[in-house]
Design an enzyme around this catalytic site. Structure first.
Site, short mmCIF file in Angstrom:
data_model
loop_
_atom_site.label_atom_id
_atom_site.label_comp_id
_atom_site.label_asym_id
_atom_site.label_seq_id
_atom_site.Cartn_x
_atom_site.Cartn_y
_atom_site.Cartn_z
N HIS A 1 40.43 -20.67 -13.27
CA HIS A 1 41.73 -21.17 -12.60
C HIS A 1 42.68 -20.11 -12.58
CE1 HIS A 1 45.07 -24.35 -11.56
NE2 HIS A 1 44.48 -23.94 -10.47
N HIS B 1 51.02 -17.93 -6.92
CA HIS B 1 50.98 -19.36 -6.63
C HIS B 1 52.16 -20.07 -5.81
CE1 HIS B 1 51.15 -23.93 -7.36
NE2 HIS B 1 49.71 -23.66 -7.42
O1 G3P Z 1 41.87 -24.28 -5.85
C1 G3P Z 1 42.16 -25.08 -6.76
C2 G3P Z 1 43.54 -25.23 -7.24
O2 G3P Z 1 44.00 -23.97 -7.56
C3 G3P Z 1 44.38 -26.15 -6.30
O3 G3P Z 1 45.58 -26.17 -6.78
O4 G3P Z 1 48.09 -25.77 -7.20
O5 G3P Z 1 46.50 -24.66 -8.81
O6 G3P Z 1 46.40 -23.98 -6.43
P1 G3P Z 1 46.75 -24.98 -7.27
MG MG Z 2 45.02 -22.56 -6.59
#
Ligand code: G3P
Ligand code: MG
Length: 244
Positions: free
Chosen positions: A14, A56
């Site tokens: 992630h 992000h």
């Molecule tokens: O793509 C999955 C996840 O990254 C979605 O949440 O807020 O971490 O971008 P976020």
């Molecule tokens: Mg994400």
């Protein structure tokens, strides 16, 4: 199980490498790769001059040395910011990553990418269109998987890069969620892992789509989701889950 080929590894790091390195930087990708991860999720948006880069938040405040809306600076200005010092001294001077640099890294290392379209406010369609074009320009061979919470961003990507697979991201299962994914001709649905269970996996598989989850950092949850039949797990815990 859907019949279509699914070329993406099951384990996906992630924001590059979760929390062990500054999210969405090349340092994070390098760290995730050092733990054996072969697939990465990251968040992409546009600079003022329409250069796709990784970030992000809608603002620069949390993860860079600057403040303000990320979409109000040109890439030449963004490229000078420090996107590592907020995390720890070891990563000071780490720059923001352009999509072009990420493409080069992934292609050199043979890594798969889940590119989350994370538009600045009111830029959904444009972000999808521009990133779609850029992906076709930059990638050779195994294409990234687009994903987004924003249907307009997925529509934009479908306009300019219809053959790049798309996934609808869901933080809640509102009425019509599966029809929306089908309407967008998605190949997958990626939900908050707390929404996913055997029944939801079966619904998704029944219409020929893949079922993935974010962001799973707990071993008990991962074991349950694997038993439920998910097709992929996005995790921050690159040091605790062994992708092999
Ligand atoms: O793509 C999955 C996840 O990254 C979605 O949440 O807020 O971490 O971008 P976020
Ligand atoms: Mg994400």
């Amino acid at each position: 199980m859907p019949a279509t080929d699914w070329p993406y590894p099951f384990w996906i790091a992630h924001r590059g490498a979760g929390k062990l390195a500054p999210e969405n930087t090349l340092a994070a990708f390098r760290l995730g790769a050092s733990y054996g991860f072969r697939a990465f999720e990251c968040d992409v948006k546009l600079s003022r001059d329409l250069v796709p880069f990784l970030l992000h938040d809608a603002t620069l405040n949390r993860t860079t040395s600057a403040k303000g809306a990320a979409g109000l600076l040109d890439w030449a200005q963004l490229a000078r910011l420090d996107a590592g010092a907020w995390h720890s001294a070891a990563f000071a001077s780490e720059p923001l990553a352009s999509l072009e640099a990420v493409a080069q890294f992934c292609l050199e290392q043979g890594l798969a990418l889940n590119l989350e379209l994370k538009p600045s406010p009111d830029q959904g369609l444009l972000t999808g269109q521009v990133v779609g074009r850029e992906v076709l320009r930059l990638w050779r061979g195994k294409l990234p998987l687009f994903s987004s919470f924003d249907p307009e961003a997925l529509r934009g990507a479908a306009e300019t890069a219809p053959l790049v697979p798309r996934a609808l991201l869901l933080g809640a299962l509102k009425p019509g969620w599966l029809l929306l994914a089908q309407d967008l001709a998605c190949a997958a649905v990626v939900t908050d892992y707390r929404l996913m269970d055997k029944t939801v996996v079966a619904l998704i598989h029944k219409v020929g789509l893949r079922a993935l989850v974010y962001t799973v950092n707990d071993e008990t949850a991962a074991t349950r989701l694997i038993a439920d039949g998910v097709d992929g797990i996005i995790t921050d815990a690159v040091d605790r889950f062994a992708p092999a």
